[in-house]
Design a protein around this motif. Structure first.
Motif, PDB file in Angstrom:
ATOM      1  N   UNK A 177     -13.883 -42.224  69.275  1.00 45.96           N
ATOM      2  CA  UNK A 177     -12.464 -42.551  69.183  1.00 45.96           C
ATOM      3  C   UNK A 177     -11.681 -41.246  69.276  1.00 45.96           C
ATOM      4  N   UNK A 178     -10.721 -41.194  70.176  1.00 46.89           N
ATOM      5  CA  UNK A 178      -9.850 -40.026  70.305  1.00 46.89           C
ATOM      6  C   UNK A 178      -8.407 -40.465  70.155  1.00 46.89           C
ATOM      7  N   UNK A 179      -7.615 -39.633  69.514  1.00 51.95           N
ATOM      8  CA  UNK A 179      -6.180 -39.875  69.410  1.00 51.95           C
ATOM      9  C   UNK A 179      -5.496 -38.780  70.213  1.00 51.95           C
ATOM     10  N   UNK A 180      -4.667 -39.213  71.142  1.00 53.45           N
ATOM     11  CA  UNK A 180      -3.995 -38.292  72.052  1.00 53.45           C
ATOM     12  C   UNK A 180      -2.483 -38.423  71.878  1.00 53.45           C
ATOM     13  N   UNK A 181      -1.794 -37.332  72.053  1.00 56.43           N
ATOM     14  CA  UNK A 181      -0.327 -37.366  72.054  1.00 56.43           C
ATOM     15  C   UNK A 181       0.115 -38.212  73.249  1.00 56.43           C
ATOM     16  N   UNK A 182       1.306 -38.826  73.172  1.00 60.66           N
ATOM     17  CA  UNK A 182       1.752 -39.687  74.272  1.00 60.66           C
ATOM     18  C   UNK A 182       1.931 -38.917  75.580  1.00 60.66           C
ATOM     19  N   UNK A 183       1.974 -39.655  76.671  1.00 59.46           N
ATOM     20  CA  UNK A 183       2.211 -39.122  78.011  1.00 59.46           C
ATOM     21  C   UNK A 183       1.166 -38.087  78.408  1.00 59.46           C
ATOM     22  N   UNK A 184      -0.101 -38.367  78.084  1.00 61.19           N
ATOM     23  CA  UNK A 184      -1.182 -37.481  78.512  1.00 61.19           C
ATOM     24  C   UNK A 184      -1.220 -36.151  77.784  1.00 61.19           C
ATOM     25  N   UNK A 185      -0.635 -36.090  76.594  1.00 64.50           N
ATOM     26  CA  UNK A 185      -0.637 -34.858  75.810  1.00 64.50           C
ATOM     27  C   UNK A 185      -2.033 -34.511  75.323  1.00 64.50           C
ATOM     28  N   UNK A 186      -2.120 -33.472  74.506  1.00 65.71           N
ATOM     29  CA  UNK A 186      -3.431 -33.011  74.037  1.00 65.71           C
ATOM     30  C   UNK A 186      -4.083 -33.994  73.066  1.00 65.71           C
ATOM     31  N   UNK A 187      -5.405 -33.870  72.920  1.00 64.65           N
ATOM     32  CA  UNK A 187      -6.146 -34.673  71.956  1.00 64.65           C
ATOM     33  C   UNK A 187      -5.825 -34.133  70.563  1.00 64.65           C
ATOM     34  N   UNK A 204       2.944 -38.219  62.067  1.00 60.45           N
ATOM     35  CA  UNK A 204       3.498 -39.573  61.962  1.00 60.45           C
ATOM     36  C   UNK A 204       4.419 -39.792  63.155  1.00 60.45           C
ATOM     37  N   UNK A 205       3.872 -40.347  64.224  1.00 55.82           N
ATOM     38  CA  UNK A 205       4.638 -40.548  65.458  1.00 55.82           C
ATOM     39  C   UNK A 205       3.852 -41.480  66.379  1.00 55.82           C
ATOM     40  N   UNK A 206       4.321 -41.583  67.583  1.00 56.17           N
ATOM     41  CA  UNK A 206       3.616 -42.371  68.593  1.00 56.17           C
ATOM     42  C   UNK A 206       2.350 -41.624  69.001  1.00 56.17           C
ATOM     43  N   UNK A 207       1.296 -42.374  69.297  1.00 53.00           N
ATOM     44  CA  UNK A 207       0.050 -41.770  69.764  1.00 53.00           C
ATOM     45  C   UNK A 207      -0.682 -42.777  70.649  1.00 53.00           C
ATOM     46  N   UNK A 208      -1.690 -42.293  71.347  1.00 50.45           N
ATOM     47  CA  UNK A 208      -2.556 -43.137  72.178  1.00 50.45           C
ATOM     48  C   UNK A 208      -3.978 -43.055  71.631  1.00 50.45           C
ATOM     49  N   UNK A 209      -4.625 -44.199  71.476  1.00 47.14           N
ATOM     50  CA  UNK A 209      -5.990 -44.254  70.959  1.00 47.14           C
ATOM     51  C   UNK A 209      -6.920 -44.604  72.116  1.00 47.14           C
ATOM     52  N   UNK A 210      -7.870 -43.716  72.375  1.00 47.44           N
ATOM     53  CA  UNK A 210      -8.843 -43.915  73.450  1.00 47.44           C
ATOM     54  C   UNK A 210     -10.206 -44.218  72.847  1.00 47.44           C
ATOM     55  N   UNK A 211     -10.920 -45.159  73.472  1.00 47.06           N
ATOM     56  CA  UNK A 211     -12.244 -45.567  73.005  1.00 47.06           C
ATOM     57  C   UNK A 211     -13.236 -45.344  74.145  1.00 47.06           C
ATOM     58  N   UNK A 212     -14.355 -44.671  73.841  1.00 49.12           N
ATOM     59  CA  UNK A 212     -15.401 -44.437  74.830  1.00 49.12           C
ATOM     60  C   UNK A 212     -16.749 -44.776  74.198  1.00 49.12           C
ATOM     61  N   UNK A 213     -17.582 -45.476  74.943  1.00 57.08           N
ATOM     62  CA  UNK A 213     -18.903 -45.831  74.443  1.00 57.08           C
ATOM     63  C   UNK A 213     -19.486 -46.965  75.265  1.00 57.08           C
ATOM     64  N   UNK A 252      -5.253 -48.247  79.760  1.00 60.60           N
ATOM     65  CA  UNK A 252      -6.265 -47.358  80.331  1.00 60.60           C
ATOM     66  C   UNK A 252      -6.064 -45.916  79.860  1.00 60.60           C
ATOM     67  N   UNK A 253      -4.839 -45.522  79.637  1.00 59.75           N
ATOM     68  CA  UNK A 253      -4.538 -44.178  79.132  1.00 59.75           C
ATOM     69  C   UNK A 253      -4.573 -44.102  77.619  1.00 59.75           C
ATOM     70  N   UNK A 254      -4.996 -45.152  76.976  1.00 61.65           N
ATOM     71  CA  UNK A 254      -5.055 -45.201  75.518  1.00 61.65           C
ATOM     72  C   UNK A 254      -4.145 -46.280  74.977  1.00 61.65           C
TER      73      UNK A 254
END
Length: 192
Positions: free
Chosen positions: A48-58, A77-86, A101-103
């Motif tokens: 599980x990775x949490x990334x900043x919005x708009x393709x920002x850093x992990x 405490x803000x907007x974020x994108x959650x990516x799942x790989x496995x 697809x981008x989280x």
């Protein structure tokens, strides 16, 4: 120093004493607890990775444990994108379809936020409809584009986490203590 200067100092310091706890509450980091299960309710292993919005850093990365849960701490405490790989037990790769697809987009609140995910048989990862309160696409952050889907990450208070009411009570208590100390100093100066 005259009495009026003490009162001026009190009036200047009082807002700082009252706003201090509110500011510390607003800056409290977020924690995201992600659970991942298949359609039958079995825990799945995934990164599980949490990334900043708009393709920002992990911002954070974790692996789910034996119960399918990963906890990511120290997030803003803000907007974020959650990516799942496995992979599913049968070898099917986990994927996030469409706009996700981008989280998966979530809004993290100060304190703990829980996000329950479910992996379908084809490997697509979606918010678990059995546990998430608001269906995808209906939870919108004020000011966000209407067409942008949002996951309904339900905020849950962590055990022992400070609440806003507790923080404000502490602010009032500190302000009262400061005011009492100032009155004691004024009374002592008058007697001298």
């Amino acid at each position: 120093m005259s009495c009026s200067r003490y009162w001026l100092a009190l009036l200047c310091a009082l807002p700082l004493a009252l706003l201090g706890p509110a500011a510390s509450f607003a800056q409290q980091p977020a924690e995201l607890v992600v659970s991942l299960r298949d359609a039958r309710g079995h825990a799945l292993a995934a990164d599980i990775s949490v990334r900043a919005p708009a393709g920002g850093p992990v911002l954070a990365h974790a692996t789910t444990d034996a119960s399918g849960v990963a906890t990511l701490r120290g997030l803003p405490a803000s907007e974020a994108r959650v990516l799942v790989a496995g992979r599913m037990p049968d070898g099917t790769a986990l994927r996030q379809p469409g706009d996700d697809a981008g989280g998966l987009r979530v809004w993290l609140a100060a304190g703990a936020t829980r996000l329950d995910l479910r992996a379908e048989a084809d490997g697509s990862v979606v918010p678990d409809p059995a546990t998430m309160v608001v269906p995808e696409g209906l939870a919108e952050q004020p000011g966000a584009a209407a067409s942008t889907p949002a996951a309904a990450a339900a905020p849950t208070p962590a055990a022992g986490a400070p609440t806003h009411a507790r923080e404000m009570a502490l602010g009032w208590l500190l302000a009262a203590a400061f005011g009492l100390a100032l009155l004691v100093v004024l009374a002592a100066r008058r007697r001298v």
